[in-house]
Design a protein around this motif. Structure first.
Motif, PDB file in Angstrom:
ATOM      1  N   PRO A   7      -7.616  10.099   4.142  1.00  0.00           N
ATOM      2  CA  PRO A   7      -7.293  11.469   4.536  1.00  0.00           C
ATOM      3  C   PRO A   7      -5.875  11.608   5.101  1.00  0.00           C
ATOM      4  O   PRO A   7      -5.359  12.724   5.176  1.00  0.00           O
ATOM      5  CB  PRO A   7      -8.342  11.812   5.588  1.00  0.00           C
ATOM      6  CG  PRO A   7      -8.922  10.511   6.015  1.00  0.00           C
ATOM      7  CD  PRO A   7      -8.704   9.538   4.905  1.00  0.00           C
ATOM      8  N   THR A   8      -5.221  10.524   5.464  1.00  0.00           N
ATOM      9  CA  THR A   8      -3.848  10.626   5.973  1.00  0.00           C
ATOM     10  C   THR A   8      -2.823  10.802   4.857  1.00  0.00           C
ATOM     11  O   THR A   8      -1.664  11.087   5.132  1.00  0.00           O
ATOM     12  CB  THR A   8      -3.470   9.384   6.819  1.00  0.00           C
ATOM     13  OG1 THR A   8      -3.449   8.223   5.978  1.00  0.00           O
ATOM     14  CG2 THR A   8      -4.448   9.181   7.965  1.00  0.00           C
ATOM     15  N   PRO A  19      -3.519  13.732  -3.790  1.00  0.00           N
ATOM     16  CA  PRO A  19      -3.629  13.806  -2.337  1.00  0.00           C
ATOM     17  C   PRO A  19      -4.962  13.236  -1.847  1.00  0.00           C
ATOM     18  O   PRO A  19      -5.995  13.434  -2.468  1.00  0.00           O
ATOM     19  CB  PRO A  19      -3.547  15.296  -2.027  1.00  0.00           C
ATOM     20  CG  PRO A  19      -3.134  15.963  -3.282  1.00  0.00           C
ATOM     21  CD  PRO A  19      -3.365  15.021  -4.415  1.00  0.00           C
ATOM     22  N   GLY A  20      -4.878  12.506  -0.749  1.00  0.00           N
ATOM     23  CA  GLY A  20      -6.091  11.951  -0.154  1.00  0.00           C
ATOM     24  C   GLY A  20      -6.469  10.577  -0.672  1.00  0.00           C
ATOM     25  O   GLY A  20      -7.551  10.083  -0.361  1.00  0.00           O
ATOM     26  N   PHE A  21      -5.586   9.932  -1.448  1.00  0.00           N
ATOM     27  CA  PHE A  21      -5.891   8.607  -1.972  1.00  0.00           C
ATOM     28  C   PHE A  21      -4.741   7.647  -1.724  1.00  0.00           C
ATOM     29  O   PHE A  21      -3.580   8.016  -1.798  1.00  0.00           O
ATOM     30  CB  PHE A  21      -6.199   8.665  -3.475  1.00  0.00           C
ATOM     31  CG  PHE A  21      -7.504   9.337  -3.766  1.00  0.00           C
ATOM     32  CD1 PHE A  21      -8.689   8.627  -3.728  1.00  0.00           C
ATOM     33  CD2 PHE A  21      -7.541  10.686  -4.064  1.00  0.00           C
ATOM     34  CE1 PHE A  21      -9.897   9.244  -3.983  1.00  0.00           C
ATOM     35  CE2 PHE A  21      -8.743  11.320  -4.320  1.00  0.00           C
ATOM     36  CZ  PHE A  21      -9.925  10.600  -4.280  1.00  0.00           C
ATOM     37  N   ARG A  22      -5.079   6.397  -1.438  1.00  0.00           N
ATOM     38  CA  ARG A  22      -4.112   5.330  -1.192  1.00  0.00           C
ATOM     39  C   ARG A  22      -4.403   4.169  -2.131  1.00  0.00           C
ATOM     40  O   ARG A  22      -5.546   3.803  -2.349  1.00  0.00           O
ATOM     41  CB  ARG A  22      -4.210   4.867   0.260  1.00  0.00           C
ATOM     42  CG  ARG A  22      -3.281   3.725   0.615  1.00  0.00           C
ATOM     43  CD  ARG A  22      -3.301   3.422   2.101  1.00  0.00           C
ATOM     44  NE  ARG A  22      -2.820   4.526   2.891  1.00  0.00           N
ATOM     45  CZ  ARG A  22      -1.525   4.770   3.148  1.00  0.00           C
ATOM     46  NH1 ARG A  22      -0.601   3.970   2.664  1.00  0.00           N
ATOM     47  NH2 ARG A  22      -1.180   5.796   3.883  1.00  0.00           N
ATOM     48  N   THR A  25       0.839  -1.182   0.000  1.00  0.00           N
ATOM     49  CA  THR A  25       0.000   0.000   0.000  1.00  0.00           C
ATOM     50  C   THR A  25       0.877   1.235   0.000  1.00  0.00           C
ATOM     51  O   THR A  25       1.983   1.233   0.543  1.00  0.00           O
ATOM     52  CB  THR A  25      -0.967   0.003   1.204  1.00  0.00           C
ATOM     53  OG1 THR A  25      -1.746   1.191   1.159  1.00  0.00           O
ATOM     54  CG2 THR A  25      -0.227  -0.051   2.519  1.00  0.00           C
ATOM     55  N   LYS A  26       0.372   2.281  -0.638  1.00  0.00           N
ATOM     56  CA  LYS A  26       1.143   3.514  -0.748  1.00  0.00           C
ATOM     57  C   LYS A  26       0.197   4.650  -1.108  1.00  0.00           C
ATOM     58  O   LYS A  26      -0.763   4.451  -1.857  1.00  0.00           O
ATOM     59  CB  LYS A  26       2.198   3.330  -1.835  1.00  0.00           C
ATOM     60  CG  LYS A  26       3.162   4.452  -1.981  1.00  0.00           C
ATOM     61  CD  LYS A  26       4.241   4.054  -2.979  1.00  0.00           C
ATOM     62  CE  LYS A  26       5.228   5.162  -3.135  1.00  0.00           C
ATOM     63  NZ  LYS A  26       6.322   4.797  -4.017  1.00  0.00           N
ATOM     64  N   CYS A  27       0.485   5.841  -0.591  1.00  0.00           N
ATOM     65  CA  CYS A  27      -0.281   7.016  -1.011  1.00  0.00           C
ATOM     66  C   CYS A  27      -0.011   7.258  -2.491  1.00  0.00           C
ATOM     67  O   CYS A  27       1.105   7.068  -2.973  1.00  0.00           O
ATOM     68  CB  CYS A  27       0.115   8.235  -0.196  1.00  0.00           C
ATOM     69  SG  CYS A  27      -0.397   8.142   1.545  1.00  0.00           S
ATOM     70  N   VAL A  28      -1.031   7.674  -3.219  1.00  0.00           N
ATOM     71  CA  VAL A  28      -0.911   7.882  -4.659  1.00  0.00           C
ATOM     72  C   VAL A  28      -0.256   9.234  -4.915  1.00  0.00           C
ATOM     73  O   VAL A  28      -0.779  10.271  -4.505  1.00  0.00           O
ATOM     74  CB  VAL A  28      -2.293   7.813  -5.342  1.00  0.00           C
ATOM     75  CG1 VAL A  28      -2.170   8.076  -6.832  1.00  0.00           C
ATOM     76  CG2 VAL A  28      -2.951   6.473  -5.083  1.00  0.00           C
TER      77      VAL A  28
END
Length: 87
Positions: free
Chosen positions: A83-84, A64-67, A57-60
């Motif tokens: 939101p993290t 912003p606001g999507f994983r 898993t990783k933030c896109v």
């Protein structure tokens, strides 16, 4: 009938050619990004015991606001609001 024959011939030529575009043995390698480097930081990986799929898993980057969640099994990535994940 000629249309069907032409379509079948095109498929016979195109499918092997397209299959040759994969960049690794399983055909799941990264696509080229034309000198645009993305976020190369490591993903968070959860290793499961043998016979179970691992999860990364990783933030896109750039969203912003999507994983994104991916697995070692044949499954499409899943992108969910998180939101993290800041810009």
């Amino acid at each position: 009938m000629t249309r069907y024959l032409a379509a079948a011939l095109l498929a016979l030529i195109a499918l092997p050619a397209l299959a040759g575009c994969s960049s690794d043995k399983r055909g799941t390698g990264d696509s080229p990004v034309a000198n645009h480097r993305g976020d190369d930081t490591p993903a968070n990986v959860t290793n499961f015991p043998d016979q179970f799929a691992n999860i990364a898993t990783k933030c896109v980057a750039g969203a912003p606001g999507f994983r994104a969640f991916v697995t070692t099994r044949d499954a499409a990535p899943v992108v969910l609001a998180d939101p993290t994940c800041k810009g």
